[in-house]
Design a protein around this motif. Structure first.
Motif, PDB file in Angstrom:
ATOM      1  N   LEU A  97       5.449   6.473  -7.716  1.00 12.34           N
ATOM      2  CA  LEU A  97       6.080   5.528  -6.798  1.00 12.34           C
ATOM      3  C   LEU A  97       5.794   4.090  -7.217  1.00 12.34           C
ATOM      4  O   LEU A  97       6.675   3.221  -7.158  1.00 12.34           O
ATOM      5  CB  LEU A  97       5.584   5.770  -5.372  1.00 12.34           C
ATOM      6  CG  LEU A  97       6.077   7.048  -4.694  1.00 12.34           C
ATOM      7  CD1 LEU A  97       5.328   7.278  -3.393  1.00 12.34           C
ATOM      8  CD2 LEU A  97       7.575   6.986  -4.435  1.00 12.34           C
ATOM      9  N   HIS A 115      -0.873   8.838   0.649  1.00 17.85           N
ATOM     10  CA  HIS A 115      -0.377  10.204   0.806  1.00 17.85           C
ATOM     11  C   HIS A 115      -0.699  10.685   2.216  1.00 17.85           C
ATOM     12  O   HIS A 115      -1.807  10.482   2.713  1.00 17.85           O
ATOM     13  CB  HIS A 115      -1.027  11.129  -0.225  1.00 17.85           C
ATOM     14  CG  HIS A 115      -0.512  12.527  -0.191  1.00 17.85           C
ATOM     15  ND1 HIS A 115      -1.083  13.511   0.579  1.00 17.85           N
ATOM     16  CD2 HIS A 115       0.546  13.108  -0.814  1.00 17.85           C
ATOM     17  CE1 HIS A 115      -0.419  14.639   0.420  1.00 17.85           C
ATOM     18  NE2 HIS A 115       0.578  14.423  -0.414  1.00 17.85           N
ATOM     19  N   ASN A 123      -4.267   1.906  -2.073  1.00 16.51           N
ATOM     20  CA  ASN A 123      -4.212   3.048  -1.169  1.00 16.51           C
ATOM     21  C   ASN A 123      -5.587   3.253  -0.568  1.00 16.51           C
ATOM     22  O   ASN A 123      -6.565   2.631  -0.985  1.00 16.51           O
ATOM     23  CB  ASN A 123      -3.702   4.304  -1.884  1.00 16.51           C
ATOM     24  CG  ASN A 123      -4.636   4.772  -2.984  1.00 16.51           C
ATOM     25  OD1 ASN A 123      -5.691   5.323  -2.702  1.00 16.51           O
ATOM     26  ND2 ASN A 123      -4.263   4.542  -4.238  1.00 16.51           N
ATOM     27  N   MET A 135       4.172   3.869   3.359  1.00 15.79           N
ATOM     28  CA  MET A 135       4.231   2.721   2.465  1.00 15.79           C
ATOM     29  C   MET A 135       4.506   1.467   3.277  1.00 15.79           C
ATOM     30  O   MET A 135       5.217   1.509   4.286  1.00 15.79           O
ATOM     31  CB  MET A 135       5.344   2.917   1.421  1.00 15.79           C
ATOM     32  CG  MET A 135       5.213   4.205   0.624  1.00 15.79           C
ATOM     33  SD  MET A 135       6.651   4.591  -0.425  1.00 15.79           S
ATOM     34  CE  MET A 135       6.668   3.190  -1.547  1.00 15.79           C
ATOM     35  N   PHE A 185       4.640  10.184   2.074  1.00 13.40           N
ATOM     36  CA  PHE A 185       3.804   9.003   1.863  1.00 13.40           C
ATOM     37  C   PHE A 185       4.122   7.983   2.952  1.00 13.40           C
ATOM     38  O   PHE A 185       5.255   7.915   3.433  1.00 13.40           O
ATOM     39  CB  PHE A 185       4.090   8.358   0.500  1.00 13.40           C
ATOM     40  CG  PHE A 185       3.836   9.258  -0.672  1.00 13.40           C
ATOM     41  CD1 PHE A 185       2.585   9.314  -1.266  1.00 13.40           C
ATOM     42  CD2 PHE A 185       4.848  10.060  -1.184  1.00 13.40           C
ATOM     43  CE1 PHE A 185       2.345  10.150  -2.348  1.00 13.40           C
ATOM     44  CE2 PHE A 185       4.626  10.898  -2.261  1.00 13.40           C
ATOM     45  CZ  PHE A 185       3.368  10.946  -2.846  1.00 13.40           C
ATOM     46  N   TYR A 191       0.843  -1.194   0.000  1.00 11.07           N
ATOM     47  CA  TYR A 191       0.000   0.000   0.000  1.00 11.07           C
ATOM     48  C   TYR A 191       0.880   1.248   0.000  1.00 11.07           C
ATOM     49  O   TYR A 191       2.012   1.247   0.504  1.00 11.07           O
ATOM     50  CB  TYR A 191      -0.954   0.021   1.198  1.00 11.07           C
ATOM     51  CG  TYR A 191      -0.270   0.190   2.535  1.00 11.07           C
ATOM     52  CD1 TYR A 191       0.080   1.455   3.006  1.00 11.07           C
ATOM     53  CD2 TYR A 191       0.027  -0.916   3.326  1.00 11.07           C
ATOM     54  CE1 TYR A 191       0.718   1.609   4.231  1.00 11.07           C
ATOM     55  CE2 TYR A 191       0.663  -0.770   4.544  1.00 11.07           C
ATOM     56  CZ  TYR A 191       1.003   0.492   4.993  1.00 11.07           C
ATOM     57  OH  TYR A 191       1.646   0.641   6.191  1.00 11.07           O
ATOM     58  N   ILE A 192       0.360   2.305  -0.587  1.00 10.39           N
ATOM     59  CA  ILE A 192       1.005   3.621  -0.581  1.00 10.39           C
ATOM     60  C   ILE A 192      -0.085   4.651  -0.314  1.00 10.39           C
ATOM     61  O   ILE A 192      -1.071   4.717  -1.050  1.00 10.39           O
ATOM     62  CB  ILE A 192       1.694   3.942  -1.924  1.00 10.39           C
ATOM     63  CG1 ILE A 192       2.687   2.842  -2.319  1.00 10.39           C
ATOM     64  CG2 ILE A 192       2.408   5.294  -1.838  1.00 10.39           C
ATOM     65  CD1 ILE A 192       3.313   3.054  -3.698  1.00 10.39           C
ATOM     66  N   ILE A 208      -0.616  -2.499  -6.008  1.00  9.43           N
ATOM     67  CA  ILE A 208      -0.477  -1.322  -5.156  1.00  9.43           C
ATOM     68  C   ILE A 208      -1.868  -0.817  -4.805  1.00  9.43           C
ATOM     69  O   ILE A 208      -2.695  -0.582  -5.684  1.00  9.43           O
ATOM     70  CB  ILE A 208       0.311  -0.198  -5.855  1.00  9.43           C
ATOM     71  CG1 ILE A 208       1.700  -0.687  -6.274  1.00  9.43           C
ATOM     72  CG2 ILE A 208       0.411   1.025  -4.954  1.00  9.43           C
ATOM     73  CD1 ILE A 208       2.634  -0.996  -5.124  1.00  9.43           C
ATOM     74  N   ILE A 223       1.560   8.816  -6.002  1.00  6.81           N
ATOM     75  CA  ILE A 223       1.426   7.373  -5.804  1.00  6.81           C
ATOM     76  C   ILE A 223       1.705   6.631  -7.104  1.00  6.81           C
ATOM     77  O   ILE A 223       2.366   5.583  -7.115  1.00  6.81           O
ATOM     78  CB  ILE A 223       0.022   7.040  -5.270  1.00  6.81           C
ATOM     79  CG1 ILE A 223      -0.131   7.570  -3.837  1.00  6.81           C
ATOM     80  CG2 ILE A 223      -0.246   5.532  -5.307  1.00  6.81           C
ATOM     81  CD1 ILE A 223      -1.521   7.422  -3.257  1.00  6.81           C
TER      82      ILE A 223
END
Length: 206
Positions: free
Chosen positions: A191, A8, A203, A31, A29, A5-6, A201, A188
């Motif tokens: 990244l 902000h 979020n 992560m 961020f 997960y990422i 990934i 994101i």
């Protein structure tokens, strides 16, 4: 398939110390691996770091960490044995000083070795952070303690002037904060492009 997960985040948490002329250029961020919280023995954060750093060969990079006192000789032998460049300093005030290692890591095998030998230190509430230049410095911080008395601490500061990125490992080792002023790491989506094709990934906005 790896799943990370990422998110902000907003700048301004306790313990964040920056040297930055224009904080508006600074982005943060958090992560981490999506499922490691259910497995206390998981090394998913190490795997995530290796994938993020090695997929596009983000070398050389620096590692700054605070080992426990008394470990210095053993760590120096390890780093010398693998020809890993390092510097050892002692930070602090008067007789309350503590060791700080700064390593220069130049290839994937060195990164893997260092994580295998030292990442457990990060899980013990010790400072442990990667950066793409040597921009972590220790400076005094004055805070008020019990009964309003002022106390001086020596604390790591991130010099974020110019192109700078720091990955600070959380104190339980289960993820990290990424701070950056570099456009290539500023979203994101950007990244996510540093992970291998097929990496999942997510979020909080998903």
């Amino acid at each position: 398939m790896s799943k990370f997960y990422i998110n902000h985040e907003t700048i301004g948490s306790d313990g964040e110390m920056f040297l930055c002329d224009n904080v508006q250029n600074l982005v943060k961020f958090d992560m981490g691996p999506s499922e490691s919280a259910n497995d206390p023995n998981s090394d998913s954060t190490c795997e995530m770091l290796v994938e993020f750093i090695c997929t596009k060969a983000l070398f050389p990079l620096c590692l700054t960490f605070e080992p426990f006192s008394g470990m210095e000789d053993d760590l120096e032998r390890l780093f010398k044995g693998k020809n890993i460049e390092y510097a050892l300093r002692f930070e602090g005030l008067k007789n309350k000083r503590f060791p700080v290692f700064k390593l220069t890591i130049e290839k994937p095998s060195s990164l893997t070795f260092v994580l295998q030998e030292t990442f457990w230190i990060a899980t013990c509430n010790n400072f442990y952070a990667f950066s793409f230049r040597d921009n972590i410095v220790y400076k005094p911080v004055i805070e008020k303690g019990w009964f309003g008395r002022e106390k001086t601490w020596i604390w790591p500061h991130f010099d974020m002037n110019g192109a700078s990125t720091v990955l600070e490992i959380w104190h339980d080792g289960d993820g990290f904060n990424l701070y950056t002023t570099e456009p290539c790491f500023s979203t994101i989506e950007k990244l996510a492009s540093y992970f291998p094709v097929g990496t999942s990934i997510v979020n909080n906005g998903d």
